[in-house]
Design an enzyme around this catalytic site. Structure first.
Site, PDB file in Angstrom:
ATOM      1  N   SER A  72      34.460  34.144  48.965  1.00 14.37           N
ATOM      2  CA  SER A  72      33.217  34.907  49.140  1.00 14.37           C
ATOM      3  C   SER A  72      32.533  34.677  50.486  1.00 14.37           C
ATOM      4  O   SER A  72      31.598  35.418  50.813  1.00 14.37           O
ATOM      5  CB  SER A  72      32.238  34.581  48.022  1.00 14.37           C
ATOM      6  OG  SER A  72      32.647  35.241  46.864  1.00 14.37           O
ATOM      7  N   LYS A  75      32.280  37.588  52.658  1.00 14.69           N
ATOM      8  CA  LYS A  75      31.253  38.617  52.437  1.00 14.69           C
ATOM      9  C   LYS A  75      30.213  38.632  53.558  1.00 14.69           C
ATOM     10  O   LYS A  75      29.559  39.642  53.797  1.00 14.69           O
ATOM     11  CB  LYS A  75      30.601  38.403  51.069  1.00 14.69           C
ATOM     12  CG  LYS A  75      31.602  38.610  49.922  1.00 14.69           C
ATOM     13  CD  LYS A  75      31.071  38.203  48.560  1.00 14.69           C
ATOM     14  CE  LYS A  75      32.166  38.342  47.497  1.00 14.69           C
ATOM     15  NZ  LYS A  75      31.768  37.822  46.186  1.00 14.69           N
ATOM     16  N   TYR A 251      25.251  32.165  44.749  1.00 23.71           N
ATOM     17  CA  TYR A 251      25.223  32.828  43.439  1.00 23.71           C
ATOM     18  C   TYR A 251      23.963  32.436  42.657  1.00 23.71           C
ATOM     19  O   TYR A 251      22.882  32.376  43.246  1.00 23.71           O
ATOM     20  CB  TYR A 251      26.483  32.526  42.601  1.00 23.71           C
ATOM     21  CG  TYR A 251      27.715  32.133  43.378  1.00 23.71           C
ATOM     22  CD1 TYR A 251      28.190  32.942  44.398  1.00 23.71           C
ATOM     23  CD2 TYR A 251      28.412  30.976  43.100  1.00 23.71           C
ATOM     24  CE1 TYR A 251      29.339  32.597  45.099  1.00 23.71           C
ATOM     25  CE2 TYR A 251      29.551  30.631  43.802  1.00 23.71           C
ATOM     26  CZ  TYR A 251      29.997  31.439  44.792  1.00 23.71           C
ATOM     27  OH  TYR A 251      31.122  31.102  45.487  1.00 23.71           O
ATOM     28  N   VAL A 269      34.685  30.481  46.150  1.00 24.12           N
ATOM     29  CA  VAL A 269      35.379  29.719  45.107  1.00 24.12           C
ATOM     30  C   VAL A 269      36.630  28.999  45.616  1.00 24.12           C
ATOM     31  O   VAL A 269      37.272  28.269  44.856  1.00 24.12           O
ATOM     32  CB  VAL A 269      35.717  30.564  43.849  1.00 24.12           C
ATOM     33  CG1 VAL A 269      34.464  31.032  43.140  1.00 24.12           C
ATOM     34  CG2 VAL A 269      36.630  31.727  44.194  1.00 24.12           C
TER      35      VAL A 269
HETATM   36  O1  DON Z   1      36.357  38.267  43.448  1.00 24.06           O
HETATM   37  C1  DON Z   1      36.362  37.076  43.201  1.00 24.06           C
HETATM   38  O2  DON Z   1      36.019  36.632  42.103  1.00 24.06           O
HETATM   39  C2  DON Z   1      36.788  36.118  44.293  1.00 24.06           C
HETATM   40  N1  DON Z   1      37.706  36.780  45.193  1.00 24.06           N
HETATM   41  C3  DON Z   1      35.592  35.670  45.116  1.00 24.06           C
HETATM   42  C4  DON Z   1      34.626  34.896  44.292  1.00 24.06           C
HETATM   43  C5  DON Z   1      33.777  33.975  45.074  1.00 24.06           C
HETATM   44  O3  DON Z   1      34.175  33.287  45.979  1.00 24.06           O
HETATM   45  C6  DON Z   1      32.397  33.874  44.595  1.00 24.06           C
HETATM   46  N2  DON Z   1      31.704  35.090  44.776  1.00 24.06           N
HETATM   47  N3  DON Z   1      30.655  35.439  45.073  1.00 24.06           N
END
Ligand code: DON
Length: 319
Positions: A72, A75, A251, A269
């Site tokens: 993430s 992003k 989050y 993550v």
């Molecule tokens: O789409 C997902 O769940 C992971 N590719 C990314 C999740 C993550 O790192 C946390 N998200 N905000």
């Protein structure tokens, strides 16, 4: 309120070495992300930290050159690109409020008619990916995000980890559900699979703490890339991206992170956390074990230690 101040390289190195030593001895390390099979096999016993000052060479400790899945944290870069492409019209399709819900929550999206709360939860980033596809294929858009990371990190070797991307593509039913729901509500224009192909691949970019810290410096430097003084984002937009990081970047633990650390942050993550120290530096800490909210357990502790030692919280130094 006193502003964060620059810390000389030697002193910073001592601080980072001390943090790396201390976390190495901690037995509680969290759990690697299980829902992406390729991430579930990453060795838990790794920790790295790197500080990239806006006007000096990076300083690091631990496994700071080891590549990990930025997930993430990507992003931040896709949002930067979307703002470059469509500017403020982006905000007609995605909000700017913390969600208070897990990053892949479906319930809020239905209540709010397919408009995600912010660009850092999964549905928000999926809308941002859709915006990037307005005039390009998903292959071209992946290359654009990759090239932004490469330019900002000053490292042309950065790549998508194909095994992680395939793993997400195979198992991403929840993201598919979010995307199809937004499509049904009219907030996704491109075909769902094209949008997800971009989204999964951007999440699967592999970078090290050192590369990510260098890449994040523009947000500490009023939107300018310190490497060549080029404008990545206007100063106002850079400030707004960091505001979103503070409010939404960890989050449904963003409040807790602001309370404990006091820096704009974006976590992923894969176990990485990128923090911005406005006017001073970008910092990345990484350790693959996550806490219950999906943030790296040891990287969060490392940032608490870092702000205690440096006084870099935007809310003022520890006394
Ligand atoms: O789409 C997902 O769940 C992971 N590719 C990314 C999740 C993550 O790192 C946390 N998200 N905000």
């Amino acid at each position: 309120m006193p502003r964060p101040s620059v810390i000389e390289t030697g002193e910073l190195q001592v601080i980072l070495d001390d943090i790396a030593d201390r976390v190495a001895g901690m037995s509680e390390r969290g759990k690697v992300a299980q829902y992406i099979p390729e991430l579930a096999s990453v060795d838990l016993n790794q920790f790295g930290i790197a500080v990239a000052p806006i006007d000096g060479a990076p300083v690091s400790a631990g496994n700071a050159n080891t590549l990990f899945s930025i997930q993430s944290i990507s992003k931040v870069f896709s949002l930067t690109e979307a703002l470059q492409h469509v500017g403020a019209t982006l905000w007609q399709r995605v909000g700017r409020e913390p969600s208070g819900d897990p990053f892949n929550s479906i319930v809020q999206l239905e209540h709010e008619r397919g408009i995600p709360r912010n660009p850092f939860i999964n549905p928000g980033a999926i809308v941002v990916a859709d915006v990037l596809l307005e005039d390009r294929s998903s292959d071209e858009a992946v290359n654009d995000v990759l090239n932004l990371c490469r330019t900002l990190a000053e490292d042309a070797s950065i790549q998508v980890d194909k095994a992680v991307a395939d793993s997400e593509m195979r198992t991403g039913s929840r993201n598919r559900a979010l995307a199809h729901f937004m499509k049904a509500e009219g907030n996704l224009k491109a075909p769902v699979e094209d949008v997800l192909s971009l989204y999964f691949r951007q999440c699967s970019i592999a970078m090290s703490c050192r590369q990510l810290a260098v890449a994040g410096r523009y947000l500490a430097a009023a939107g300018q890339n310190p490497a060549d003084a080029s404008t990545v984002l206007s100063a106002q937009r850079a400030r707004r991206v960091t505001a979103l990081m503070m409010m939404c970047g960890s989050y449904d633990a963003s409040g807790e992170f602001a309370f404990r650390v006091g820096l704009p942050a974006k976590s992923g993550v894969g176990g990485g956390i990128l923090c911005i120290v406005p006017g001073i530096a970008a910092v990345t800490a990484w350790s693959p074990g996550l806490d219950a909210k999906g943030n790296s357990h040891l990287a969060s502790i490392a940032f608490q230690e870092l702000v205690r030692a440096t006084g870099w919280s935007v809310f003022g130094p520890s006394v």
